[in-house]
Design a protein around this motif. Structure first.
Motif, PDB file in Angstrom:
ATOM      1  N   GLU A   1       1.309  -1.032  -0.002  1.00 32.10           N
ATOM      2  CA  GLU A   1      -0.157   0.187   0.234  1.00 32.10           C
ATOM      3  C   GLU A   1       0.561   1.535  -0.060  1.00 32.10           C
ATOM      4  OE1 GLU A   1      -3.127   0.417  -0.298  1.00 32.10           O
ATOM      5  OE2 GLU A   1      -3.235  -1.559  -0.662  1.00 32.10           O
ATOM      6  N   LEU A   2       1.817   1.349   1.250  1.00 28.62           N
ATOM      7  CA  LEU A   2       2.496   2.286   1.370  1.00 28.62           C
ATOM      8  C   LEU A   2       3.703   2.326  -0.070  1.00 28.62           C
ATOM      9  CD1 LEU A   2       4.137   2.522   4.660  1.00 28.62           C
ATOM     10  CD2 LEU A   2       2.114   4.335   3.815  1.00 28.62           C
ATOM     11  N   ALA A   3       4.176   2.205  -1.095  1.00 29.52           N
ATOM     12  CA  ALA A   3       5.029   1.804  -2.714  1.00 29.52           C
ATOM     13  C   ALA A   3       4.140   2.464  -3.239  1.00 29.52           C
ATOM     14  CB  ALA A   3       4.786   0.175  -3.145  1.00 29.52           C
ATOM     15  N   ARG A   4       2.657   2.423  -3.581  1.00 31.76           N
ATOM     16  CA  ARG A   4       1.609   2.130  -4.135  1.00 31.76           C
ATOM     17  C   ARG A   4       1.075   4.500  -4.117  1.00 31.76           C
ATOM     18  NH1 ARG A   4      -4.193  -0.549  -4.162  1.00 31.76           N
ATOM     19  NH2 ARG A   4      -4.460   0.477  -4.981  1.00 31.76           N
ATOM     20  N   THR A   5       1.840   5.181  -3.626  1.00 30.53           N
ATOM     21  CA  THR A   5       1.520   6.202  -3.173  1.00 30.53           C
ATOM     22  C   THR A   5       3.248   7.483  -3.545  1.00 30.53           C
ATOM     23  OG1 THR A   5      -1.076   5.965  -1.880  1.00 30.53           O
ATOM     24  CG2 THR A   5       0.503   8.257  -2.303  1.00 30.53           C
TER      25      THR A   5
END
Length: 143
Positions: A126-130
């Motif tokens: 999830e953090l890598a997507r933003t």
């Protein structure tokens, strides 16, 4: 147990620096960033020092001292920021080994490790997507 706000503060500081640079400024002082975050400049300097070690921020000393981004906002993900400031896992097992003679004490480590590994993987995805560019876009929409 209180929630940890370091990721939010770090993302705030880097996003602020990125916007400040886009508006034609070369470097931002920790005092300027701290005013936006509403914290002490020492807190910002310590956090930015960690981000500098991770290659996300750079500092300039002497006349015109301050902070700048080491990469464009679009090239920095929230995962990059998270890993720079929170090097350890989100959850940990017991500090002291539980009683191995107890059925729960014997099996709790493997059972919780499996769950924690799944949580860490989901968090990282999830953090890598933003990117911080995404954060800035959303910030400007809200303003």
């Amino acid at each position: 147990m209180s929630a940890n706000s370091r990721l939010t503060v770090a993302a705030h500081a880097l996003t602020w620096i990125g916007l400040y640079q886009r508006r034609g400024h070369e470097v931002a002082t920790s005092e300027q960033i701290a005013a936006s975050v509403n914290t002490n400049p020492v807190v910002i300097r310590r956090l930015l020092a960690e981000l500098r070690k991770a290659g996300l921020a750079e500092s300039q000393r002497g006349a015109g001292a301050g902070w700048m981004l080491a990469r464009d906002l679009a090239a920095i993900t929230l995962l990059d920021v998270y890993r720079a400031i929170e090097p350890g896992p989100v959850f940990a097992l017991h500090r002291a080994a539980p009683n191995p003679e107890c059925v729960v004490g014997h099996g709790i480590g493997p059972a919780m490790t499996a769950v924690y590994e799944q949580v860490e993987a989901a968090l990282s995805r999830e953090l890598a997507r933003t990117t911080l560019e995404d954060v800035l876009r959303d910030v400007l929409k809200a303003a």
